[in-house]
Design a protein around this motif. Structure first.
Motif, PDB file in Angstrom:
ATOM      1  N   LEU A   1      96.516  84.034  72.086  1.00 17.08           N
ATOM      2  CA  LEU A   1      96.349  82.825  72.880  1.00 17.08           C
ATOM      3  C   LEU A   1      94.869  82.489  73.045  1.00 17.08           C
ATOM      4  CD1 LEU A   1      97.481  80.541  74.571  1.00 17.08           C
ATOM      5  CD2 LEU A   1      97.690  82.127  76.509  1.00 17.08           C
TER       6      LEU A   1
ATOM      7  N   SER B   1     101.041  71.614  74.221  1.00 14.05           N
ATOM      8  CA  SER B   1     101.767  72.880  74.397  1.00 14.05           C
ATOM      9  C   SER B   1     101.433  73.848  73.267  1.00 14.05           C
ATOM     10  CB  SER B   1     103.273  72.639  74.462  1.00 14.05           C
ATOM     11  OG  SER B   1     103.750  72.169  73.215  1.00 14.05           O
ATOM     12  N   ILE B   2     101.641  75.129  73.583  1.00  9.87           N
ATOM     13  CA  ILE B   2     101.446  76.202  72.598  1.00  9.87           C
ATOM     14  C   ILE B   2     102.655  77.121  72.687  1.00  9.87           C
ATOM     15  CG2 ILE B   2     100.012  78.150  71.874  1.00  9.87           C
ATOM     16  CD1 ILE B   2      97.657  76.785  73.282  1.00  9.87           C
ATOM     17  N   ASN B   3     103.261  77.396  71.556  1.00 10.52           N
ATOM     18  CA  ASN B   3     104.412  78.289  71.505  1.00 10.52           C
ATOM     19  C   ASN B   3     104.009  79.557  70.751  1.00 10.52           C
ATOM     20  OD1 ASN B   3     106.876  79.587  71.147  1.00 10.52           O
ATOM     21  ND2 ASN B   3     108.020  77.670  70.873  1.00 10.52           N
TER      22      ASN B   3
ATOM     23  N   VAL C   1     101.325  74.727  67.807  1.00 13.67           N
ATOM     24  CA  VAL C   1     100.531  73.920  68.735  1.00 13.67           C
ATOM     25  C   VAL C   1     100.949  72.453  68.617  1.00 13.67           C
ATOM     26  CG1 VAL C   1      98.202  73.196  69.390  1.00 13.67           C
ATOM     27  CG2 VAL C   1      98.589  75.515  68.499  1.00 13.67           C
TER      28      VAL C   1
ATOM     29  N   VAL D   1     102.060  76.767  77.985  1.00 14.65           N
ATOM     30  CA  VAL D   1     102.140  77.863  77.009  1.00 14.65           C
ATOM     31  C   VAL D   1     103.470  78.588  77.162  1.00 14.65           C
ATOM     32  CG1 VAL D   1     101.114  80.016  76.204  1.00 14.65           C
ATOM     33  CG2 VAL D   1      99.631  78.170  77.033  1.00 14.65           C
TER      34      VAL D   1
ATOM     35  N   PHE E   1     104.929  81.735  76.478  1.00 21.26           N
ATOM     36  CA  PHE E   1     104.482  83.094  76.152  1.00 21.26           C
ATOM     37  C   PHE E   1     105.608  83.942  75.571  1.00 21.26           C
ATOM     38  CE2 PHE E   1     103.020  87.422  77.066  1.00 21.26           C
ATOM     39  CZ  PHE E   1     101.681  87.344  76.717  1.00 21.26           C
TER      40      PHE E   1
END
Length: 262
Positions: A232, A248-250, A259, A217, A219
């Protein structure tokens, strides 16, 4: 011979009474009446008190414990001397706060009565939760961000790894002087995410990283921490609901996180 004008005498039938005698008799009757009423009131009051102290409605039936993560509820209840079933009016909760604080990871404890039958216990803990690897050594950090040399109860205890630069290593000191990082860790712990976090990258405050559920992630910076944490949480729930396997997550894209999935 009786003087008819003597107002101190009263004639009733064939008998003559002195007024002073009548007044004393009346006063005695009034006194007895008041004594009888007082006795009735006292008996009523004692009856009420007896019911209050013996009625099940005033006995402790529930104990609510908040703030403990590593300390079992049963350990805290033992320190309360098993209060269930005891009369809440006679129970002194302050008496046991010191006993609760004697538990290994309890830093503070507050116990209060919630009438008619609840005990509320709020504790604050201080226990090893994070680790920083530096020069081949592991530096343990408590949930409150303090450097500690205290060893965990379990040898199999798992810690959240922190990557950070310019860290403090003095026992009892905060590992960082950054208020923003301290707030971030505090809010992260208060969220539903903390149980799934395995790593925090705090080396760059403008580009914070989180490894959670095997997902990287991004953040971003430490502005709008609360909003980003909630975003999130929502994003992870959406991924779960859709059965996706995210990589992954932005979160650096406003209300619409990016995502990446396999």
């Amino acid at each position: 011979m009786t003087n008819k004008n003597d107002d101190r005498l009263i004639k009733k039938g064939s008998r003559v009474f002195n007024k002073q005698y009548i007044a004393k008799k009346h006063s005695k009757e009034v006194g007895n009446s008041k004594l009888f009423i007082f006795a009735l009131f006292l008996a009523f009051l004692l009856g009420v008190l007896y019911n209050v102290y013996t009625h099940p409605y005033m006995k402790i039936q529930d104990i609510y414990i908040n703030g403990n993560r590593v300390t079992d509820d049963t350990e805290i209840i033992k320190k309360l001397k098993s209060p269930l079933g005891k009369n809440i009016l006679l129970y002194n909760p302050k008496k046991y706060e010191k006993d609760i604080k004697s538990l290994e990871y309890i830093r503070s404890a507050k116990v209060r009565k919630v009438f008619p039958k609840i005990l509320s216990v709020k504790v604050e803990e201080d226990f090893p939760m994070f680790e920083i690897k530096k020069h081949g050594k592991k530096i343990l950090i408590t949930n409150n961000g303090l450097i500690t040399d205290e060893k965990p109860k379990s040898k199999e205890a798992k810690f959240i790894e922190i990557k950070a630069s310019n860290i403090e290593t003095t026992i009892g000191k905060s590992f960082t002087s950054s208020k923003a990082i301290q707030d971030f860790i505090e809010q992260l712990q208060a969220s539903s995410l903390i149980g799934s976090v395995s790593q925090l990258n705090l080396e760059n405050k403008l580009d914070i990283g989180i490894m959670i559920q095997g997902i990287e992630v991004k953040f971003g910076d430490l502005n709008n921490i609360s909003f980003k944490i909630k975003l999130l949480e929502k994003t992870l729930q959406d991924i779960k609901n859709k059965g996706l396997e995210a990589v992954s997550i932005n979160l650096n894209n406003g209300d619409n996180p990016i995502v990446v999935v396999k």
